[in-house]
Design an enzyme around this catalytic site. Sequence first.
Site, short mmCIF file in Angstrom:
data_model
loop_
_atom_site.label_atom_id
_atom_site.label_comp_id
_atom_site.label_asym_id
_atom_site.label_seq_id
_atom_site.Cartn_x
_atom_site.Cartn_y
_atom_site.Cartn_z
N HIS A 96 0.80 -1.22 0.00
CA HIS A 96 0.00 0.00 0.00
C HIS A 96 0.83 1.28 0.00
O HIS A 96 0.29 2.37 -0.21
CB HIS A 96 -1.00 0.00 1.17
CG HIS A 96 -2.34 0.56 0.81
ND1 HIS A 96 -3.49 0.27 1.51
CD2 HIS A 96 -2.71 1.40 -0.19
CE1 HIS A 96 -4.51 0.90 0.95
NE2 HIS A 96 -4.06 1.60 -0.08
N ASP A 123 -10.07 -0.55 3.29
CA ASP A 123 -8.90 -1.10 3.97
C ASP A 123 -9.29 -1.49 5.39
O ASP A 123 -10.15 -0.86 5.99
CB ASP A 123 -7.81 -0.01 4.00
CG ASP A 123 -6.41 -0.53 4.25
OD1 ASP A 123 -6.26 -1.55 4.95
OD2 ASP A 123 -5.47 0.11 3.77
N HIS A 125 -7.09 -1.11 7.65
CA HIS A 125 -6.25 -0.16 8.39
C HIS A 125 -6.33 1.22 7.74
O HIS A 125 -6.47 1.30 6.51
CB HIS A 125 -4.78 -0.59 8.37
CG HIS A 125 -4.54 -2.04 8.67
ND1 HIS A 125 -4.57 -3.01 7.70
CD2 HIS A 125 -4.28 -2.67 9.83
CE1 HIS A 125 -4.33 -4.19 8.25
NE2 HIS A 125 -4.17 -4.03 9.55
N ASP A 127 -3.81 3.35 7.56
CA ASP A 127 -2.51 3.73 6.99
C ASP A 127 -2.26 5.23 7.18
O ASP A 127 -1.82 5.93 6.26
CB ASP A 127 -2.43 3.34 5.51
CG ASP A 127 -2.59 1.84 5.30
OD1 ASP A 127 -2.47 1.09 6.29
OD2 ASP A 127 -2.86 1.42 4.16
N HIS A 140 4.07 0.88 4.40
CA HIS A 140 2.70 0.76 3.86
C HIS A 140 1.69 1.27 4.87
O HIS A 140 0.50 1.34 4.55
CB HIS A 140 2.38 -0.68 3.41
CG HIS A 140 2.33 -1.71 4.50
ND1 HIS A 140 1.90 -3.00 4.29
CD2 HIS A 140 2.67 -1.65 5.81
CE1 HIS A 140 1.95 -3.68 5.42
NE2 HIS A 140 2.43 -2.89 6.34
N ASP A 226 -7.42 -2.14 -0.74
CA ASP A 226 -6.44 -3.02 -0.10
C ASP A 226 -7.09 -4.39 0.02
O ASP A 226 -8.26 -4.51 0.42
CB ASP A 226 -6.12 -2.44 1.29
CG ASP A 226 -4.98 -3.15 2.00
OD1 ASP A 226 -4.96 -4.40 2.02
OD2 ASP A 226 -4.13 -2.46 2.59
N ASP A 228 -6.88 -6.47 2.24
CA ASP A 228 -7.37 -6.79 3.59
C ASP A 228 -8.66 -6.06 3.95
O ASP A 228 -9.20 -6.25 5.05
CB ASP A 228 -6.28 -6.61 4.65
CG ASP A 228 -5.87 -5.17 4.91
OD1 ASP A 228 -6.67 -4.26 4.65
OD2 ASP A 228 -4.74 -4.98 5.39
N GLU A 271 -1.65 -4.67 -2.04
CA GLU A 271 -1.36 -5.64 -0.98
C GLU A 271 -1.62 -7.08 -1.38
O GLU A 271 -1.58 -7.98 -0.53
CB GLU A 271 -2.11 -5.31 0.34
CG GLU A 271 -1.64 -4.03 1.02
CD GLU A 271 -0.27 -4.16 1.72
OE1 GLU A 271 0.14 -5.29 2.03
OE2 GLU A 271 0.38 -3.13 1.92
MN LIG Z 1 -3.58 -0.61 3.50
#
Ligand SMILES: [Mn+2]
Length: 306
Positions: A96, A123, A125, A127, A140, A226, A228, A271
């Site tokens: 990322h 995502d 997260h 980030d 990332h 992303d 995830d 990712e």
């Molecule tokens: Mn990310």
Amino acid sequence: MRCRIVGAPVEDGAGRMGCEMGPSALRTAGLLAALRELGHEVIDMGAARRAPTRTLHHANAALKALPEIAAWTEGLGEAAYLASADAMPIFLGGDHSISAGTMSGVARRAAESGRPLFVLWLDAHPDFHTLDTTASGHLHGVPLAYASGQPGFEGYFPDLPAPVDPARICAFGLRSVDPAERRALTAAGVTVHDMRAIDEHGAAPLMRDFIARVAAGNGLLHVSLDVDFLDPGIAPAVGTTVPGGATFREAHLVMEMLSDSGLVTSLDLVELNPFLDERGRTATLLVDLTASLLGRRIMDRPTRSF
Ligand SMILES: [Mn+2]
């Protein structure tokens, strides 16, 4: 629509190797053919190039691969600016950290066109770490903070031509947020729809609100997806799995609503770690989601082996 495919084979920003193979896996899973089947003109730009690295020293000793990621941010910023001149760029990560460059490039393009850039961050997260706050040191974890002009990147990452206004960013699907990020997100005014909000309200009304804001502002919309964001049960090929992610239908619904809006002007697919995939199922899912974003309707989706 004309799409420009830009490879971003970057893995230095992640905690484990493998994302460098992401662009190859997405090509192998049939991304270009899927977009052409939908009637789009698809131009493959190959892989973006990293700018030359330079020696960088930072007080945060945890930082990993700072010279490399700074150089990638510069190279990808230029590639994103050029690719967005006459087409919708689709950036194939790569971890990322590539979004530090892709967002800075499309934001520069948006600023020149006189239209505001909005960002949808799909995502687990946010980030939203800075170089000073990241404890893991994996870069990332910083691209959204960098691209929105948070402090501490000066002299390390390239100067930002046009910071994205945090008030125009929507982080969607979050379920793993560090305390420093939580404070910074709130202070900056980023819209956050975490998984609890999606559970309570459903994805559709939250997306509808955000899309309406982009439309009302005559905005351009960058989507950063992303792996995830998705539940690891359907998308195992990621180094940062967090349970409780978006389901197959939630993810497709988001893409279908974005497609209907006609507002998306650039896309990151990040990712994907093919080394962790199971017979290509995550790469295939990303291709199908991208096809939904670019107009594939549920009635003509082929049945896939799963
Ligand atoms: Mn990310």
